[in-house]
Design a protein around this motif. Structure first.
Motif, PDB file in Angstrom:
ATOM      1  N   GLN A   1       0.833  -1.205   0.000  1.00 22.79           N
ATOM      2  CA  GLN A   1       0.000   0.000   0.000  1.00 22.79           C
ATOM      3  C   GLN A   1       0.869   1.257   0.000  1.00 22.79           C
ATOM      4  OE1 GLN A   1      -2.738  -1.807  -0.940  1.00 22.79           O
ATOM      5  NE2 GLN A   1      -3.770  -0.082   0.020  1.00 22.79           N
ATOM      6  N   ARG A   2       1.957   1.219   0.749  1.00 26.26           N
ATOM      7  CA  ARG A   2       2.866   2.367   0.753  1.00 26.26           C
ATOM      8  C   ARG A   2       3.465   2.607  -0.629  1.00 26.26           C
ATOM      9  NH1 ARG A   2       6.624   1.499   6.152  1.00 26.26           N
ATOM     10  NH2 ARG A   2       5.015   1.865   7.760  1.00 26.26           N
ATOM     11  N   ARG A   3       3.970   1.528  -1.254  1.00 27.46           N
ATOM     12  CA  ARG A   3       4.592   1.669  -2.574  1.00 27.46           C
ATOM     13  C   ARG A   3       3.590   2.179  -3.601  1.00 27.46           C
ATOM     14  NH1 ARG A   3       6.766  -3.405  -1.145  1.00 27.46           N
ATOM     15  NH2 ARG A   3       5.272  -4.432  -2.519  1.00 27.46           N
ATOM     16  N   LYS A   4       2.388   1.645  -3.569  1.00 28.90           N
ATOM     17  CA  LYS A   4       1.355   2.044  -4.514  1.00 28.90           C
ATOM     18  C   LYS A   4       1.052   3.541  -4.392  1.00 28.90           C
ATOM     19  CE  LYS A   4      -3.443   0.912  -5.735  1.00 28.90           C
ATOM     20  NZ  LYS A   4      -4.610   0.056  -5.383  1.00 28.90           N
ATOM     21  N   ALA A   5       0.890   4.010  -3.160  1.00 26.02           N
ATOM     22  CA  ALA A   5       0.577   5.425  -2.954  1.00 26.02           C
ATOM     23  C   ALA A   5       1.757   6.315  -3.333  1.00 26.02           C
ATOM     24  CB  ALA A   5       0.190   5.650  -1.490  1.00 26.02           C
TER      25      ALA A   5
END
Length: 429
Positions: free
Chosen positions: A24-28
């Motif tokens: 989720q961090r990488r995606k955002a």
């Protein structure tokens, strides 16, 4: 294991994993880079929310300690379905915020229980004019104080502008995947209220926006050390649930506190919230499991191979609990079941798994079954739930401390309040 249980458990393991959080961090982060934006922490402020009133008191300190922008937004109160128990939520938040405010270096001294809608609208109208100003936090504290003490606002605002600001904030919060006030959001990750600012800070420091050597602006309060206190005249009523991830990650700390302080204990399990008709929309379920797993890792108790005991499996376990209590192994049974379901991947939906739970609790299976036979476990759990609701609590784990030098009991909810429970025990001895 039944197919539905397997599917549910697989999903919970995924959302509880560190891998999911990092994804989720990488995606955002990639989305923000693609849009050409700068790193930013979004803060969602609800004027009639006690937790927002505490959190915003730390906003300026955070802004001065971390090298990125903090953008505030105004939001509305969550829908009833997101509050767990809409009948109890406001009262619980009102009381809990007062209980912990001083320990966090903040203040909350309301003169009223719930602000009137007209006053809330006026507060939003006044604060909307400060959303993009450096003085937002200062204005939010002043307006919040006026709101909670029924004082006139210094600067009445444009009601239409307040409504529009709420609409924008609600829409962004919804688009990013949340529902609550007092929320901080940073690139794929949510942090609720003053209790989770420490985790936001740790991430910001990890990513180079602040210096770890400077410490945290908002650490978790350090409780009084009750080691050797011998608080046997104080009673700790402990309300766990066998299906609660927050109970599971906090349980060892509860055991440590009991051993450390010598407090007397009454273990009073209750039925899981969703099994007593309390709604939990999908967004809330996802946040709970991701937040609980993150807290577990913080405290050194990461989830393992989860086997979700929803429905009949947990009822079968509760049916055995009175037998374990009668054999003076109530806490041992709860401990063994939580370990089996949340950490060890034992199939507690079948007798073979329950045998393992009994063995790990130091109980002979046949003896346990005989002791549990003909006991009215449903009435026992209902009695526990009634006691918890009378204390204006509905979620787990909950705690009630009584006895010792004080006449009035203290009740609080959540693994976030174990430090508060320890302080309360110390106050009574």
């Amino acid at each position: 294991m039944h197919l539905k249980t397997r599917i549910r458990s697989t999903g919970m393991r995924y959302f509880a994993s560190a891998g999911y959080l990092h994804k989720q961090r990488r995606k955002a982060r990639k989305l923000r880079a693609k849009q050409g934006g700068a790193p930013m922490v979004h803060y969602f402020h609800q004027v009639d929310d006690p937790y927002s009133h505490l959190a915003v008191q730390k906003l300026d300190e955070l802004k001065s300690s971390y090298d990125l922008e903090f953008q505030p937004h105004l939001v509305s109160k969550p829908d009833d379905a997101y509050q767990g128990s809409a009948a109890h939520f406001d009262r619980w938040a009102w009381r809990d915020a007062q209980s912990v405010a001083a320990d966090y270096g903040t203040e909350f001294a309301p003169a009223i229980d719930i602000p009137l809608p007209g006053a809330v609208a006026a507060a939003n109208a006044s604060l909307a004019a400060h959303l993009n100003s450096e003085d937002f936090a200062q204005a939010a504290v002043q307006i919040g104080h006026a709101l909670w003490t029924q004082q006139a606002l210094d600067e009445p605002g444009d009601v239409a502008a307040g409504v529009q600001a709420l609409g924008r904030g609600d829409e962004l919060r919804r688009a990013l995947g949340h529902y609550q006030g007092a929320m901080f959001y940073f690139e794929g990750e949510w942090f609720w209220g003053i209790d989770r600012i420490r985790l936001l800070e740790e991430r910001l420091q990890e990513e180079g926006f602040g210096q770890p050597s400077n410490g945290l602006c908002v650490p978790e309060p350090t409780p009084v050390d009750t080691s050797g206190l011998q608080a046997s005249e104080v009673l700790l009523e402990y309300f766990p649930s066998l299906r609660s991830p927050y109970t599971a990650i906090g349980h060892q700390r509860v055991l440590d506190l009991i051993t450390r302080s010598g407090v007397s204990v009454d273990v009073r399990p209750v039925m899981p919230m969703m099994m007593r008709g309390i709604p939990a929309p999908r967004a809330k379920q996802r946040y709970i499991i991701t937040d609980a797993s993150r807290e577990g890792r913080t405290h050194g108790v990461p989830f393992g191979r989860i086997v979700d005991p929803f429905g009949e499996p947990v009822k079968r376990a509760f049916a055995l609990f009175p037998g374990a209590a009668g054999l003076d192994r109530a806490m041992e049974f709860v401990t063994a079941y939580l370990s089996a379901a949340w950490f060890d991947g034992i199939d507690i939906t079948r007798d073979k798994g329950l045998h393992v739970v009994a063995d790990n609790a130091g109980l002979d299976w046949q003896t346990l079954q005989a002791a549990a036979a003909d006991t009215d476990w449903e009435s026992l759990l209902e009695s526990n739930l009634t006691a918890m609701l009378e204390a204006n609590l509905w979620g787990v784990p909950s705690f009630r401390v009584s006895g010792g030098k004080l006449d009035t009991a203290h009740a609080c909810w959540g693994q976030d309040r174990i430090w508060r429970v320890e302080n309360e025990i110390a106050r009574r001895v």
